[in-house]
Design a protein around this motif. Structure first.
Motif, mmCIF file in Angstrom:
data_model
loop_
_atom_site.group_PDB
_atom_site.id
_atom_site.type_symbol
_atom_site.label_atom_id
_atom_site.label_comp_id
_atom_site.label_asym_id
_atom_site.label_seq_id
_atom_site.Cartn_x
_atom_site.Cartn_y
_atom_site.Cartn_z
ATOM 1 N N VAL A 296 43.191 47.207 39.006
ATOM 2 C CA VAL A 296 42.827 47.103 37.393
ATOM 3 C C VAL A 296 42.050 45.810 37.572
ATOM 4 N N ALA A 297 41.259 45.687 36.459
ATOM 5 C CA ALA A 297 40.530 44.311 35.606
ATOM 6 C C ALA A 297 39.639 43.865 37.012
ATOM 7 N N LYS A 298 39.161 44.626 37.984
ATOM 8 C CA LYS A 298 38.427 44.141 38.800
ATOM 9 C C LYS A 298 37.006 44.240 38.618
ATOM 10 N N GLU A 299 36.097 43.464 39.042
ATOM 11 C CA GLU A 299 34.772 43.526 38.463
ATOM 12 C C GLU A 299 34.141 44.798 38.914
ATOM 13 N N LYS A 300 33.471 45.370 38.019
ATOM 14 C CA LYS A 300 32.506 46.616 37.990
ATOM 15 C C LYS A 300 31.519 46.338 39.030
ATOM 16 N N THR A 301 31.406 47.370 40.022
ATOM 17 C CA THR A 301 30.190 47.494 40.913
ATOM 18 C C THR A 301 29.392 48.664 40.949
ATOM 19 N N GLY A 302 28.443 48.866 41.417
ATOM 20 C CA GLY A 302 27.560 50.052 41.532
ATOM 21 C C GLY A 302 26.125 49.778 42.112
ATOM 22 N N VAL A 303 25.418 50.893 42.261
ATOM 23 C CA VAL A 303 24.252 50.906 42.577
ATOM 24 C C VAL A 303 23.244 51.635 41.679
ATOM 25 N N ARG A 304 22.219 51.422 41.167
ATOM 26 C CA ARG A 304 21.295 52.295 40.409
ATOM 27 C C ARG A 304 20.519 53.269 41.173
ATOM 28 N N LEU A 305 20.384 54.344 41.035
ATOM 29 C CA LEU A 305 19.525 55.352 41.678
ATOM 30 C C LEU A 305 18.051 54.953 41.385
ATOM 31 N N ARG A 317 16.137 61.070 25.492
ATOM 32 C CA ARG A 317 15.557 59.884 26.101
ATOM 33 C C ARG A 317 16.089 59.882 27.448
ATOM 34 N N GLN A 318 15.179 59.091 28.430
ATOM 35 C CA GLN A 318 15.607 59.140 29.742
ATOM 36 C C GLN A 318 16.473 57.803 29.849
ATOM 37 N N ILE A 319 17.581 58.032 30.697
ATOM 38 C CA ILE A 319 18.439 57.048 31.004
ATOM 39 C C ILE A 319 18.589 56.978 32.352
ATOM 40 N N PRO A 320 19.032 55.822 33.017
ATOM 41 C CA PRO A 320 19.112 55.605 34.335
ATOM 42 C C PRO A 320 20.596 56.322 34.916
ATOM 43 N N ILE A 321 20.818 56.449 36.269
ATOM 44 C CA ILE A 321 21.732 57.061 36.864
ATOM 45 C C ILE A 321 22.390 56.109 37.816
ATOM 46 N N PHE A 322 23.696 55.641 37.637
ATOM 47 C CA PHE A 322 24.325 54.544 38.803
ATOM 48 C C PHE A 322 25.217 55.451 39.787
ATOM 49 N N ILE A 323 25.487 54.982 40.701
ATOM 50 C CA ILE A 323 26.846 55.334 41.570
ATOM 51 C C ILE A 323 27.737 53.990 41.339
ATOM 52 N N SER A 324 29.004 54.385 41.280
ATOM 53 C CA SER A 324 29.839 53.381 41.087
ATOM 54 C C SER A 324 31.494 54.019 41.421
ATOM 55 N N ASP A 325 32.265 53.181 42.094
ATOM 56 C CA ASP A 325 33.554 53.541 42.663
ATOM 57 C C ASP A 325 34.674 53.896 41.265
ATOM 58 N N TYR A 326 34.120 53.531 39.906
ATOM 59 C CA TYR A 326 34.927 53.600 39.028
ATOM 60 C C TYR A 326 35.095 55.081 38.353
ATOM 61 N N VAL A 327 34.056 55.914 38.905
ATOM 62 C CA VAL A 327 34.210 57.187 38.665
ATOM 63 C C VAL A 327 34.742 57.979 39.894
ATOM 64 N N LEU A 328 35.884 58.600 39.577
ATOM 65 C CA LEU A 328 36.259 59.367 40.687
ATOM 66 C C LEU A 328 35.812 60.699 40.915
ATOM 67 N N MET A 329 35.648 61.177 42.206
ATOM 68 C CA MET A 329 35.180 62.534 42.404
ATOM 69 C C MET A 329 36.218 63.534 41.915
ATOM 70 N N SER A 330 37.286 63.167 42.111
ATOM 71 C CA SER A 330 38.459 64.313 41.882
ATOM 72 C C SER A 330 39.096 64.442 40.507
#
Length: 800
Positions: A296-305, A317-330
RNA sequence: GCGGGCGUGGCGGAAUGGCAGACGCGCCGGUCUUAGGAGCCGGUAUCUUUGAUGUAAGGGUUCAAGUCCCUUCGCCCGCACCA
């Protein structure tokens, strides 16, 4: 004659065994009652003092029910597959079967020494082939109904046990059993589709009598949420599908986030200008353990596609897409719409990446923090939703999404399918065969049980292969379908398999045609009262409800729920208030207690130790009080005289019978015992006890302390055995005392106590109160503005 | 962070909104005894003791609050980036 507990206890245990008085019959003129406690894992340490807390409690219930005229089933067995036995076997080069046999022998001896009224003729053992034949049979039925499937996926891998774990077995990122680190590994695993039962596992909680914390914990674990699934168009052409519980905030979605494992990323590889950065991030995420990743409470990380944009379908409206490990595939679709103004995680991410934050629910201050309240806000900046409440907006936007064909309402659960295979030896073999031409083929039922073969080494492997994989002549077999060469599944079932249906087997434990006959199941099911540990709420208890529902669906089990009532006991801690453990040196051995004080004292103490549902520290001095109590009962019996209940004690007896009768049903064993102690104190004052009084006292005490009471019963010539007699009735009218001591308050302050006749009217009580000297002084010269009389309890005079 | 529970003598713990501390342990005193670490009897919240104060702290509702409501603190359990 002194109270010789050692001989008395041995004598009665032998008599109960030889006469078979606690054997249950599968048909009877009496009503049936099924009391159940969790069968133990027969570990090398022997019985723990925690086991008898649960077993004594339901032994009390079982013994009371028999006296109340029920045909009672109170069975016991052994949940004997499992890792500690296997590890002990590896270390000492003894076959787990032999280790199990030794441990079971010791446990059984210890349980018998405590005088539990188990029906030992129904003893079962999950490692017995005639038992696990049916565990395997149930697996085959699950497979045939599409509820068992094999899937390659990232699973929890315990680095010490060297096998996979179910989600339920991972606690705070470590292995539930051994406490070692759990890492992710991609493996092909047998899975059971418990998620197919998620909704029924929630709904049917309304039909059973479980303590609230069990229901709440199961509901939370299943984790139902409602929302919408929405498809966002992208510039890549593919729609990006998301799940949200807040479709009302759709206008506030300013970017999207995909899980690093999302399959579309591979498809989009050619379009992404920064694929290297994406790959680095994916690799970094894969390296992390579950624990690190969920910190918990760790810094959010990610990469913009770079190269693909999404389009918000409600405002184009066009909006950007990121990948981040705060979103779970499961969970959900593995992708989200991010609404930073109204979600804390999205807010943190937007701040870190300097993304726009658009308020769509007015009521908070989105300059400072995400506003997540659903109760008070009003929709703004949201086109057709403006001015609505959150609840109204949810309904309207879902209707809109459905109309446009871009989304629909959706229910999601946190519950995942049950990872069912283990790469270990000491478990039930999974009765499946893999054939190159036919794929996975179930073993014909006629070939069950599929026996666990004898191997030379049970050692688990780091490669993740079961020890059985080395047994070439066992592994290589014929395909039951085409007859060609095939290989057996070498993983075994988890510890939880055998315990998921064991309560059914008790009803008909020697049946070799079925897991139990339908007649026996109809007669005994559901279990009337099941007591066990809170630690099993989201493991054994949930799993067995799932299996039972499945067995109900295929017509094997007679009820949709296995247990009508579930209660739970608190843990017994060491004398220092810490959990008992060998390393802390605070373990209390039940054998020592039985030797030093006797089984009756031990049972009584464990029930008197405190609130049954709460943890309680062991106290080696408090137990003496329970021994003293039994000795005083014994000594009082020596002074028995002929006669009925003395008139002056009649009320006390009726009240005690009522208290003990009711408290046992409410798990208030401690106050039931206190009531019997108080009654004994009354009797002791008279230095004698009549035959009828003694009879009542020892019947009440019998479920708690069965040996001493049976012995007094025969010695004082009551005839037959105590366990064959009847539970005493009480008369509500006779519970009332002739006179009561009532409190007199003036302005709520206690001023006097007065003696009033039972059933005294208000006028009389007020007159008596005012006549009291101290009360008179307190109200002297003041006017009474209100007079309150609580019959039999108190008078309160309000003066000014 | 979210959800649930709890906070009462030296200790374990009792109290359908109606006499706080049942019952037990421990402790103190007495008795019996060559002896007591056994048994039995009595006592045991605090204080400035004709009374007053006490259930984590503060406030509120009520004739009456350990119990109900609000705030704070502390402890325990469950879930934990679940969108």
């Amino acid at each position: 004659m002194a109270y010789d507990y050692q001989n008395i206890e041995k004598k009665w245990q032998k008599i109960w065994d030889e006469t078979g008085v606690f054997h249950a019959e599968n048909r009877s003129g009496k009503p049936a009652y099924y009391a159940l406690v969790e069968f133990p894992y027969p570990s090398g340490q022997g019985l723990h003092v925690g086991h008898p807390r649960s077993y004594t409690a339901l032994d009390i219930v079982a013994r009371k029910r028999r006296l109340e005229g029920y045909n009672v089933l109170y069975p016991m067995g052994w949940d004997a597959f499992g890792l500690p036995t296997e590890n002990f076997a590896i270390k000492n080069h003894i076959h787990p079967e032999i280790v199990t046999k030794q441990n079971v022998g010791r446990f059984k001896e210890q349980l018998k020494a405590l005088g539990f009224s188990f029906d030992w003729s129904r003893e079962i053992n999950t490692t017995d082939p005639s038992y696990y034949k049916w565990t395997q049979w149930i697996f085959l039925q699950l497979y045939k109904h599409g509820l068992a499937y094999k899937k390659e996926m990232a699973v929890n891998w315990c680095t010490s046990c060297k096998c996979v774990l179910a989600n339920e077995e991972v606690v705070n990122g470590v292995c539930e059993r051994c406490g070692s680190e759990v890492v992710r590994r991609v493996k092909s695993q047998w899975m059971l589709k418990i998620t197919a039962y998620a909704q029924r596992l929630i709904d049917d909680l309304d039909t059973v009598d479980y303590i609230d914390r069990v229901k709440t914990q199961q509901k939370n674990w299943i984790g139902r949420s409602t929302g919408a699934q929405v498809r966002f168009p992208t510039t890549a052409g593919d729609a990006l599908e998301i799940y949200t519980t807040r479709p009302d905030t759709l206008f506030g979605a300013t970017y999207m986030v995909m899980s690093p494992e999302h399959p579309l990323l591979e498809k989009w590889a050619g379009l992404l200008q920064n694929m290297d950065a994406v790959k680095d991030y994916q690799a970094a995420a894969a390296r992390k353990s579950d624990f690190e990743r969920s910190e918990v409470a760790k810094e959010k990380t990610g990469v913009r596609l770079e190269g693909v944009m999404a389009v918000n379908p409600v405002n184009d409206r066009q909006i950007p897409i990121f990948i981040s490990d705060y979103v779970l595939m499961s969970y959900g679709t593995g992708a989200i719409m991010a609404v930073p103004a109204h979600d804390t995680r999205d807010y943190d991410f937007a701040r870190a990446f300097n993304l726009p934050i658009i308020e769509v629910v007015a009521g908070g201050n989105v300059e400072q923090a995400a506003f997540t309240d659903c109760e008070t806000g009003t929709m703004v900046n949201s086109g057709l939703l403006n001015g609505l409440t959150v609840e109204e907006a949810k309904k309207k936007i879902i209707a809109y999404l459905e109309e446009k064909g871009i989304g629909e309402p959706k229910v999601n659960y946190k519950l995942r399918d049950w990872v069912f295979s283990r790469q270990r030896y000491w478990g039930e073999p999974i009765p499946m065969v893999y054939c190159e031409t036919c794929g996975w083929v179930p073993l014909p039922e006629s070939e069950l049980p599929l026996l666990l073969p004898a191997v030379d080494s049970y050692e688990p492997t780091d490669t993740g292969e079961s020890p059985l994989a080395k047994m070439a002549d066992w592994v290589n077999t014929k395909c039951p379908h085409c007859g060609g060469p095939a290989k057996r599944e070498t993983d075994t079932m988890p510890q939880w398999a055998g315990s998921s249906w064991y309560f059914l087997r008790y009803t008909d434990p020697h049946n070799d045609q079925a897991l139990a006959s339908r007649e026996a199941l109809d007669y005994w099911l559901p279990v009337n009262w099941y007591n066990g540990g809170m630690e099993h709420t989201t493991l054994h208890l949930l799993y067995s409800r799932f299996w039972h529902k499945f067995l109900f669906d295929i017509g094997v089990a007679p009820t949709s729920e296995p247990y009508a009532k579930r209660t739970s006991h608190g843990m017994i801690l060491g004398e220092n208030g810490e959990k008992m453990s060998k390393s802390k040196g605070n373990v209390v051995n039940p054998d020592d207690i039985v030797n030093q004080y006797g089984a009756d004292t031990m049972r009584l103490y464990e029930m008197f130790i405190g609130d049954f549902e709460k943890t309680a520290p062991w106290s080696s001095s408090s137990i003496k009080g329970c021994k003293r109590f039994l000795e005083r009962v014994w000594n009082l019996a020596e002074h028995m005289t002929e006669g009925g209940v003395r008139a002056e004690l009649e009320g006390a007896f009726h009240r005690t019978i009522r208290k003990v009768t009711e408290d046992i049903e409410d798990l208030k064993f401690n106050t039931a015992i206190a009531a019997m102690m108080a009654l004994l104190n009354e009797l002791d004052k008279t230095k004698t006890v009549t035959k009828e009084e003694l009879k009542l006292l020892i019947i009440l005490l019998n479920p708690f302390a069965p040996h001493i009471t049976e012995e007094i019963w025969v010695q004082k010539g009551f005839g037959g055995m105590l366990n064959q007699t009847e539970w005493p009735a009480y008369d509500e009218a006779k519970c009332a005392e002739d006179t009561v001591e009532a409190a007199v308050q003036v302005n709520g302050k206690l001023r006097a106590r007065i003696i009033l006749p039972a059933g005294c009217e208000k006028e009389e009580a007020l007159a008596a109160a005012k006549a009291d000297e101290k009360v008179g002084a307190a109200i002297n010269g003041k006017s009474i503005v209100k007079e309150i009389y609580v019959p039999g309890k108190l008078v309160n005079l309000v003066v000014k």
